[in-house]
Enzyme design. Structure first.
Site, PDB file in Angstrom:
ATOM      1  N   LYS A 113       5.581 -33.870 -11.806  1.00  0.00           N
ATOM      2  CA  LYS A 113       4.918 -33.782 -13.104  1.00  0.00           C
ATOM      3  C   LYS A 113       3.406 -33.870 -12.987  1.00  0.00           C
ATOM      4  O   LYS A 113       2.676 -33.275 -13.786  1.00  0.00           O
ATOM      5  CB  LYS A 113       5.458 -34.880 -14.030  1.00  0.00           C
ATOM      6  CG  LYS A 113       6.919 -34.693 -14.407  1.00  0.00           C
ATOM      7  CD  LYS A 113       7.404 -35.761 -15.358  1.00  0.00           C
ATOM      8  CE  LYS A 113       8.865 -35.540 -15.741  1.00  0.00           C
ATOM      9  NZ  LYS A 113       9.360 -36.576 -16.680  1.00  0.00           N
ATOM     10  N   LYS A 199      17.266 -27.943 -12.889  1.00  0.00           N
ATOM     11  CA  LYS A 199      17.974 -28.757 -13.876  1.00  0.00           C
ATOM     12  C   LYS A 199      17.622 -28.323 -15.299  1.00  0.00           C
ATOM     13  O   LYS A 199      16.480 -27.970 -15.589  1.00  0.00           O
ATOM     14  CB  LYS A 199      17.593 -30.228 -13.679  1.00  0.00           C
ATOM     15  CG  LYS A 199      18.306 -31.196 -14.603  1.00  0.00           C
ATOM     16  CD  LYS A 199      17.774 -32.606 -14.376  1.00  0.00           C
ATOM     17  CE  LYS A 199      18.386 -33.569 -15.391  1.00  0.00           C
ATOM     18  NZ  LYS A 199      17.806 -34.919 -15.288  1.00  0.00           N
ATOM     19  N   LYS A 202      14.429 -30.603 -21.244  1.00  0.00           N
ATOM     20  CA  LYS A 202      13.754 -30.466 -22.530  1.00  0.00           C
ATOM     21  C   LYS A 202      12.319 -29.991 -22.353  1.00  0.00           C
ATOM     22  O   LYS A 202      11.729 -29.438 -23.279  1.00  0.00           O
ATOM     23  CB  LYS A 202      13.755 -31.820 -23.263  1.00  0.00           C
ATOM     24  CG  LYS A 202      15.111 -32.227 -23.793  1.00  0.00           C
ATOM     25  CD  LYS A 202      15.032 -33.467 -24.659  1.00  0.00           C
ATOM     26  CE  LYS A 202      14.839 -34.733 -23.859  1.00  0.00           C
ATOM     27  NZ  LYS A 202      14.900 -35.951 -24.699  1.00  0.00           N
TER      28      LYS A 202
END
Length: 336
Positions: A113, A199, A202
């Site tokens: 991230k 994966k 969201k």
């Protein structure tokens, strides 16, 4: 002896999708009568990346309603919002002070991230595994249902419990309980509809990558129709060269309640043109009762608030006792 205790939670960022449901919440529902359960909406985690302040509170209520809609039973479980209990933030600070910085810098999710956020990456993103550890350790959790990608964070939680107990505990009286991960084998890692090697998430910018629990039948049909496939005829599990095929068959198997072997036989000779409508119908019917129950809960705000209030009171009693125990062990004075 009483039941073992389970703690888990989901962030209120965007609508929950099939990955959240099949990889986490469905597992909670299936095991809940065997444990004493605390399921929280982890809104403090939601602000580790830029967020919409106007939507945060309402999204938190929506996630709590989805917990109920998915089958969380208040006879066995408590539902609460993380930020409503200040002990989460306070224990995080205490754990921060015994956490080596290189432990956090080595976390895989932070590395991934941080690359996306560049120079704007916040301290919260680096530190959120400590907050996750505090969430778990506050409730003396025996088991923590997580996906494979969160296993590293449970290991950190265990390391911090060991460190706290070694530095401030007594031989026969540890300060913090050691939790164990509970990882579901089937459906624990649901993959993206647009890339079977990634994966379902969201945070993926493409809404076509995921089926959300509140998607309409028309939206579900559109997403499945456009999902990535391959040119081969005949569908099969476990072929590393066909990750999308494996993922879609797995979704069909779980949502239809059929064994893997049964699905493999049923789909061995068919093509995508036959399979996609089959998966669409199965997904729509599997999500229909969840959507109906969600609408019912959201229409009764007073009921939802009473559920969260009762959950907070139950959770706060445990969390406060654990926090007091940690502060006493670390040498803090008590209020007079």
């Amino acid at each position: 002896m009483g039941k073992q205790r389970v703690l888990s939670g989901v962030q209120p960022t965007g609508n929950l999708h099939l990955g959240n449901y099949l990889g986490a919440i469905r597992n909670w529902v299936e095991i809940q009568d065997r444990f004493e359960n605390y399921f929280c909406v982890v809104d403090l985690h939601a602000i580790t990346v830029p967020h919409d302040a106007k939507a945060l509170a309402e999204n938190s209520y929506a996630i709590a309603a989805l917990y109920l809609a998915c089958g969380i039973d208040l006879e066995h479980s408590n539902i609460f919002i993380q930020s409503h209990i200040s002990a989460h933030a306070e224990l995080t600070w205490l754990l921060n002070c015994i956490t080596p910085i290189n432990w956090l810098q080595g976390m895989i999710q932070f590395k991934e991230k941080a690359v996306k956020q560049g120079q704007n990456v916040g301290t919260g993103l680096l530190d959120y595994p400590v907050l996750m550890a505090a969430d778990i350790l506050l409730y003396d959790a025996d088991k923590v249902p997580v996906g494979e990608d969160q296993k590293q964070h449970i290991e950190l939680t265990r390391d911090l419990a060991i460190r706290m107990n070694d530095q401030f505990g007594k031989k026969k009286k540890p300060v913090l309980k050691m939790p164990e991960p509970m990882i579901r084998k089937d459906g624990a890692r649901v993959m993206s509809l647009t890339d079977g090697t990634k994966k379902m998430s969201k945070s993926d910018p493409s809404e076509l990558s995921r089926i959300e629990l509140l998607d309409s039948p028309e939206t579900i049909a559109k997403k499945i129709k456009k999902c990535k496939t391959d040119p081969a005829r005949g569908l099969e599990f476990d072929n590393p060269e066909r990750p999308e095929c494996h993922n879609l068959l797995t979704l069909y198997s779980i949502l239809s309640g059929q064994r893997k072997e049964t699905v493999a036989t049923e789909c061995a000779e068919i093509g995508w043109g036959q399979f996609k409508p089959l998966l669409t119908e199965t997904a729509v019917e599997a999500l229909r009762p969840i959507q109906e129950k969600y609408a019912e809960v959201m229409d009764d705000r007073s009921y939802l608030e009473s559920v969260l209030r009762q959950g907070r009171e139950s959770a706060e009693a445990i969390a406060s006792a654990t926090l007091d125990r940690v502060k006493t062990a670390m040498g803090f004075s008590t209020p007079v």
